[in-house]
Motif scaffolding. Sequence first.
Motif, PDB file in Angstrom:
ATOM      1  N   CYS A   1       0.348   7.526   6.141  1.00 53.01           N
ATOM      2  CA  CYS A   1       0.162   7.669   4.691  1.00 53.01           C
ATOM      3  C   CYS A   1      -0.690   8.894   4.359  1.00 53.01           C
ATOM      4  CB  CYS A   1      -0.483   6.408   4.117  1.00 53.01           C
ATOM      5  SG  CYS A   1       0.598   4.963   4.094  1.00 53.01           S
ATOM      6  N   LYS A   2      -1.701   9.138   5.183  1.00 51.23           N
ATOM      7  CA  LYS A   2      -2.571  10.301   4.950  1.00 51.23           C
ATOM      8  C   LYS A   2      -1.760  11.594   5.028  1.00 51.23           C
ATOM      9  CE  LYS A   2      -6.585  12.633   7.042  1.00 51.23           C
ATOM     10  NZ  LYS A   2      -7.431  12.731   5.846  1.00 51.23           N
TER      11      LYS A   2
ATOM     12  N   LEU B   1       0.826  -1.209   0.000  1.00 52.68           N
ATOM     13  CA  LEU B   1       0.000   0.000   0.000  1.00 52.68           C
ATOM     14  C   LEU B   1       0.861   1.259   0.000  1.00 52.68           C
ATOM     15  CD1 LEU B   1      -2.959  -0.796   2.441  1.00 52.68           C
ATOM     16  CD2 LEU B   1      -2.995  -0.696  -0.042  1.00 52.68           C
ATOM     17  N   TYR B   2       1.923   1.255   0.789  1.00 54.57           N
ATOM     18  CA  TYR B   2       2.796   2.426   0.842  1.00 54.57           C
ATOM     19  C   TYR B   2       3.471   2.663  -0.509  1.00 54.57           C
ATOM     20  CZ  TYR B   2       6.548   5.583   2.202  1.00 54.57           C
ATOM     21  OH  TYR B   2       7.400   6.658   2.267  1.00 54.57           O
ATOM     22  N   LYS B   3       4.008   1.598  -1.090  1.00 54.86           N
ATOM     23  CA  LYS B   3       4.694   1.744  -2.368  1.00 54.86           C
ATOM     24  C   LYS B   3       3.729   2.209  -3.462  1.00 54.86           C
ATOM     25  CE  LYS B   3       8.440   0.589  -3.110  1.00 54.86           C
ATOM     26  NZ  LYS B   3       9.718   1.351  -3.086  1.00 54.86           N
ATOM     27  N   GLU B   4       2.502   1.664  -3.457  1.00 58.08           N
ATOM     28  CA  GLU B   4       1.541   2.033  -4.497  1.00 58.08           C
ATOM     29  C   GLU B   4       1.055   3.466  -4.304  1.00 58.08           C
ATOM     30  OE1 GLU B   4      -0.224   0.867  -8.075  1.00 58.08           O
ATOM     31  OE2 GLU B   4       1.257  -0.136  -6.785  1.00 58.08           O
TER      32      GLU B   4
ATOM     33  N   PHE C   1       0.926  11.619   1.907  1.00 64.01           N
ATOM     34  CA  PHE C   1       0.566  11.640   0.488  1.00 64.01           C
ATOM     35  C   PHE C   1      -0.730  12.370   0.145  1.00 64.01           C
ATOM     36  CE2 PHE C   1       2.912   7.523   1.014  1.00 64.01           C
ATOM     37  CZ  PHE C   1       4.048   7.887   0.305  1.00 64.01           C
ATOM     38  N   GLU C   2      -1.689  12.430   1.072  1.00 66.08           N
ATOM     39  CA  GLU C   2      -3.029  12.879   0.664  1.00 66.08           C
ATOM     40  C   GLU C   2      -3.062  14.332   0.217  1.00 66.08           C
ATOM     41  OE1 GLU C   2      -7.459  13.081   2.628  1.00 66.08           O
ATOM     42  OE2 GLU C   2      -6.224  11.316   3.046  1.00 66.08           O
ATOM     43  N   ALA C   3      -2.149  15.151   0.721  1.00 64.23           N
ATOM     44  CA  ALA C   3      -2.148  16.567   0.330  1.00 64.23           C
ATOM     45  C   ALA C   3      -1.998  16.736  -1.174  1.00 64.23           C
ATOM     46  CB  ALA C   3      -1.030  17.306   1.061  1.00 64.23           C
ATOM     47  N   ALA C   4      -1.280  15.819  -1.819  1.00 64.68           N
ATOM     48  CA  ALA C   4      -1.076  15.915  -3.266  1.00 64.68           C
ATOM     49  C   ALA C   4      -2.374  15.731  -4.042  1.00 64.68           C
ATOM     50  CB  ALA C   4      -0.051  14.881  -3.724  1.00 64.68           C
ATOM     51  N   PHE C   5      -3.415  15.180  -3.398  1.00 59.83           N
ATOM     52  CA  PHE C   5      -4.681  14.916  -4.076  1.00 59.83           C
ATOM     53  C   PHE C   5      -5.732  15.987  -3.789  1.00 59.83           C
ATOM     54  CE2 PHE C   5      -2.492  10.926  -3.864  1.00 59.83           C
ATOM     55  CZ  PHE C   5      -2.813  10.284  -5.053  1.00 59.83           C
ATOM     56  N   VAL C   6      -5.456  16.894  -2.864  1.00 60.61           N
ATOM     57  CA  VAL C   6      -6.438  17.926  -2.528  1.00 60.61           C
ATOM     58  C   VAL C   6      -5.894  19.335  -2.710  1.00 60.61           C
ATOM     59  CG1 VAL C   6      -7.705  16.453  -0.926  1.00 60.61           C
ATOM     60  CG2 VAL C   6      -5.792  17.807  -0.078  1.00 60.61           C
ATOM     61  N   ARG C   7      -4.575  19.474  -2.827  1.00 60.11           N
ATOM     62  CA  ARG C   7      -3.984  20.796  -3.018  1.00 60.11           C
ATOM     63  C   ARG C   7      -2.993  20.754  -4.171  1.00 60.11           C
ATOM     64  NH1 ARG C   7      -4.232  20.605   2.708  1.00 60.11           N
ATOM     65  NH2 ARG C   7      -2.106  19.852   2.893  1.00 60.11           N
ATOM     66  N   PHE C   8      -2.723  21.936  -4.720  1.00 61.64           N
ATOM     67  CA  PHE C   8      -1.758  22.037  -5.806  1.00 61.64           C
ATOM     68  C   PHE C   8      -0.580  22.874  -5.325  1.00 61.64           C
ATOM     69  CE2 PHE C   8      -0.379  23.814 -10.036  1.00 61.64           C
ATOM     70  CZ  PHE C   8       0.052  22.603 -10.544  1.00 61.64           C
ATOM     71  N   PRO C   9       0.638  22.339  -5.351  1.00 60.29           N
ATOM     72  CA  PRO C   9       1.795  23.075  -4.813  1.00 60.29           C
ATOM     73  C   PRO C   9       2.006  24.405  -5.540  1.00 60.29           C
ATOM     74  CG  PRO C   9       2.338  20.760  -5.214  1.00 60.29           C
ATOM     75  CD  PRO C   9       1.005  20.997  -5.835  1.00 60.29           C
TER      76      PRO C   9
ATOM     77  N   TRP D   1      -8.006   8.098  -5.422  1.00 56.94           N
ATOM     78  CA  TRP D   1      -7.106   7.111  -4.816  1.00 56.94           C
ATOM     79  C   TRP D   1      -7.083   7.163  -3.285  1.00 56.94           C
ATOM     80  CZ3 TRP D   1      -5.207   2.900  -6.933  1.00 56.94           C
ATOM     81  CH2 TRP D   1      -4.294   2.147  -6.187  1.00 56.94           C
ATOM     82  N   PRO D   2      -7.113   8.335  -2.624  1.00 59.61           N
ATOM     83  CA  PRO D   2      -7.179   8.313  -1.155  1.00 59.61           C
ATOM     84  C   PRO D   2      -8.374   7.541  -0.624  1.00 59.61           C
ATOM     85  CG  PRO D   2      -6.585  10.509  -1.911  1.00 59.61           C
ATOM     86  CD  PRO D   2      -6.942   9.723  -3.130  1.00 59.61           C
ATOM     87  N   ALA D   3      -9.519   7.581  -1.318  1.00 61.81           N
ATOM     88  CA  ALA D   3     -10.679   6.800  -0.888  1.00 61.81           C
ATOM     89  C   ALA D   3     -10.417   5.309  -1.043  1.00 61.81           C
ATOM     90  CB  ALA D   3     -11.913   7.202  -1.700  1.00 61.81           C
ATOM     91  N   VAL D   4      -9.716   4.920  -2.092  1.00 61.44           N
ATOM     92  CA  VAL D   4      -9.334   3.513  -2.273  1.00 61.44           C
ATOM     93  C   VAL D   4      -8.467   3.063  -1.104  1.00 61.44           C
ATOM     94  CG1 VAL D   4      -8.046   1.907  -3.734  1.00 61.44           C
ATOM     95  CG2 VAL D   4      -9.515   3.640  -4.782  1.00 61.44           C
ATOM     96  N   GLN D   5      -7.502   3.886  -0.731  1.00 60.44           N
ATOM     97  CA  GLN D   5      -6.614   3.569   0.386  1.00 60.44           C
ATOM     98  C   GLN D   5      -7.387   3.452   1.695  1.00 60.44           C
ATOM     99  OE1 GLN D   5      -3.266   3.167   0.254  1.00 60.44           O
ATOM    100  NE2 GLN D   5      -2.484   3.527   2.324  1.00 60.44           N
ATOM    101  N   ARG D   6      -8.311   4.391   1.940  1.00 60.22           N
ATOM    102  CA  ARG D   6      -9.072   4.358   3.196  1.00 60.22           C
ATOM    103  C   ARG D   6      -9.913   3.092   3.316  1.00 60.22           C
ATOM    104  NH1 ARG D   6      -9.749   9.900   2.110  1.00 60.22           N
ATOM    105  NH2 ARG D   6     -11.774   9.507   1.127  1.00 60.22           N
ATOM    106  N   ARG D   7     -10.544   2.688   2.229  1.00 61.95           N
ATOM    107  CA  ARG D   7     -11.377   1.486   2.295  1.00 61.95           C
ATOM    108  C   ARG D   7     -10.532   0.230   2.486  1.00 61.95           C
ATOM    109  NH1 ARG D   7     -15.191   4.780  -0.587  1.00 61.95           N
ATOM    110  NH2 ARG D   7     -14.272   4.630  -2.658  1.00 61.95           N
ATOM    111  N   LEU D   8      -9.336   0.234   1.932  1.00 61.68           N
ATOM    112  CA  LEU D   8      -8.441  -0.902   2.174  1.00 61.68           C
ATOM    113  C   LEU D   8      -7.995  -0.964   3.631  1.00 61.68           C
ATOM    114  CD1 LEU D   8      -6.290  -0.881  -1.072  1.00 61.68           C
ATOM    115  CD2 LEU D   8      -7.457  -2.863  -0.127  1.00 61.68           C
ATOM    116  N   ILE D   9      -7.716   0.181   4.210  1.00 62.21           N
ATOM    117  CA  ILE D   9      -7.354   0.225   5.620  1.00 62.21           C
ATOM    118  C   ILE D   9      -8.521  -0.274   6.474  1.00 62.21           C
ATOM    119  CG2 ILE D   9      -6.803   1.763   7.550  1.00 62.21           C
ATOM    120  CD1 ILE D   9      -4.437   1.288   5.730  1.00 62.21           C
TER     121      ILE D   9
END
Length: 760
Positions: free
Chosen positions: A669-670, A174-177, A673-681, A621-629
């Motif tokens: 993991c949240k 999960l971490y690598k993916e 990585f999750e910031a990359a899916f909700v914010r733009f640097p 993808w963060p939702a996919v990760q949460r459901r797997l957890i």
Amino acid sequence: MATFGDVCMAAAINILSAFAFFVAFAILRLQPFNDRVYFPKWYLKGIRSSPTHSGGYVKKFINLDFRTYLRFLSWMPAALKMPEPELIDHAGFDSVVYIRIYVLGLKIFVPLSVLAFSVLVPVNITGRYLEHHKDLTFSDLDKLSISNIPPGSQRFWAHLVMAYAFTFWVFYILYKEYALITSMRLRFLASQTRRPDQFTVLVRNVPPDPDETVSEHVEHFFSVNHPQQYLTHQVVYNANHLSDLVEKRKRMQNWLDYYENKYIRNPAMRPTTKTGFWGLWGSTVDAINYYTAEIEKKFHEEAVERERIVSDPKAIMPAAFVSFRSRWGAAVCAQTQQSSNPTLWLTNWAPEPRDVYWPNLAIPFVELTIRRLLMAVALFFLTFFFMLPIAFVQSLANLESIEKVFPFLKPIIEMPAIKSFVQGFLPGIALKIFLIILPTILMTMSKAEGFTSLSSLERRSASKYYLFLLVNVFLGSIITGTAFQNLNIFLHESASNVPVTVGVSIPMKATFFITYIMVDGWAGVAAEILRLKPLIIFHLKNTFLVKTERDREQAMDPGSLDFATSEPRIQLYFLLGLVYSVVTPFLLPFIVVFFGLSYLVFRHQIINVYNQEYESGGAFWPAVQRRLIAAMIIAQLLLMGLISTKDAANSTPVLLVLPVLTIWFHFYCKNRFEAAFVRFPLQDAMVKDTLERATEPNFNLRTYLQDAYIHPVFHKEDFSRRLVLDEEENNPLVPTKRSSRMSTPGESKRGSEASSEIEH
């Protein structure tokens, strides 16, 4: 209780069904008249044209080259040839990330299967607990499960060690993916060409102002608070009624096309219809003249409604799409609080224009909380009451229950072949049938909640569907062995006993889930590639409605990946695999076959068929990760409940560590990585802006953005241009009319001057 023979019969039925689907697909896809059904994506890209054959008339419809039929499985290696970067360009980033969910399943469960069959299966088989208790009813499959271990045995330490090994392996994958998907997303966003949503934010809950219109208020506010970056805006109109009129007119146009085609085929007879509902009753009239007149009326009603929307201030909603001069300016606005009152001037990244769900933009913001509360209550009752028919079906799918309810069927269902069919195939297909109508209900509920983009609607529906599958399909199927009797016991026992009750039932339900996996995950996935329903609809439209090449393209609707239903279904297989990996490892190969087959089929589909409606950059993808957890934690709690019934008291404290570690891993993991899916640097935004200014210094961004977020019903008849011109003519310098400057941090005059800058 299903035996090994019953499972083998179910496997034979589903393997033959899947093979039949593949053979049918291999034959049908080679026929020229089906080409638009099985390769629509290439037609939409303008790369493929209808197959032409020299020779007789038959060859235009049927492929008579028998050599092509010998290579009927050639689509399989072809589906794997396209490299991932090319696949992203061809099918979109969302489609590729979706496919990687199947890759994730293979990465997790192939090693788990090997390890479980190497360690746990020999430990379980040699336990011999069931053989020494002749009063217990069991099958050969139970000998492969943890049920065959005597209570208090030291063999349980093998299961505990494997539980830790499996957990750490899943953590690693999960971490690598997650890291890989995050890196891919950032590269994708950095490599994207200019898009309107990169410069635009959606502003909601614009406060009312007694002196200014919504449009004036928006322009004044952003000219003052973002003076160097604000460029233009488009207010949101309540055009839902106009959209309904347009849809009605399109349906009438389809009927007119149908009757014109009918008249062309038989000019000697004018087609007629009745003016009542669906042409079933009412006075009989000339169909072509009637629908032509009705369409003219609808055009007039549309024109009147358009004028009303533009001139009526009540048709303007307190929301707007606000565009900026740079990505950096849009990122600052979208990711910051605009007012001292956190409930006003709410800003979020605007969906891309294809992704906007326009009907929900007209919902007042104050209604959203109430709507979502009502839908949460409705979801609770839907989930609970849907368990009753599922419990009933599951009880009837049990051999003993059928004999009790229908005693006259006993001689028939006791026949070996019928008995194997009932126990090995019927439960899975019955559950599959009950779930057909559910996705439509859940999507309707999500729309009622007021989400403003198709991607967010699908993500919300997916979360509802997963909750439903978890409660009804997984827990419901486990605890309803005798339907309402066990359900009543479950509802009246204490919450602390739920893991124990469900844990004890898990090994007994392994065969049911195996049959469900084969029905839904093997035959169901194979049926996906056949596209039987789109095939029938295309040929019906092609026969009755199509008269031009444009009509044929409209009849060729490839659809898109149904994330709202397919992703939760994948998550159910993850849950089953994680729960049974330690308890009944025999189930794992069936899971592996599902992930491998699905990866192959859906890769083929996104290459040749599906045309994605929108591009969210893998935001799901963060939702996919949460459901797997969540699946991991459920599996660990149920294993603790099961082990606690086996007189292995020392193991419970050892297993308690696993949920704690899993929760810690989730938050790590949240945060990582999750910031990359909700914010733009901001750094990446500035790099792209600088590069673009250097390469295209004369690009007119205002012209590019001015009609990007105008409601689709306004795009015709140059209406979009008129709306923009009206906004500019009415507010060239945004001279404020308000008597109070409470929401303006600076002088109004300064705000007017700032807004008068024009980009050259």
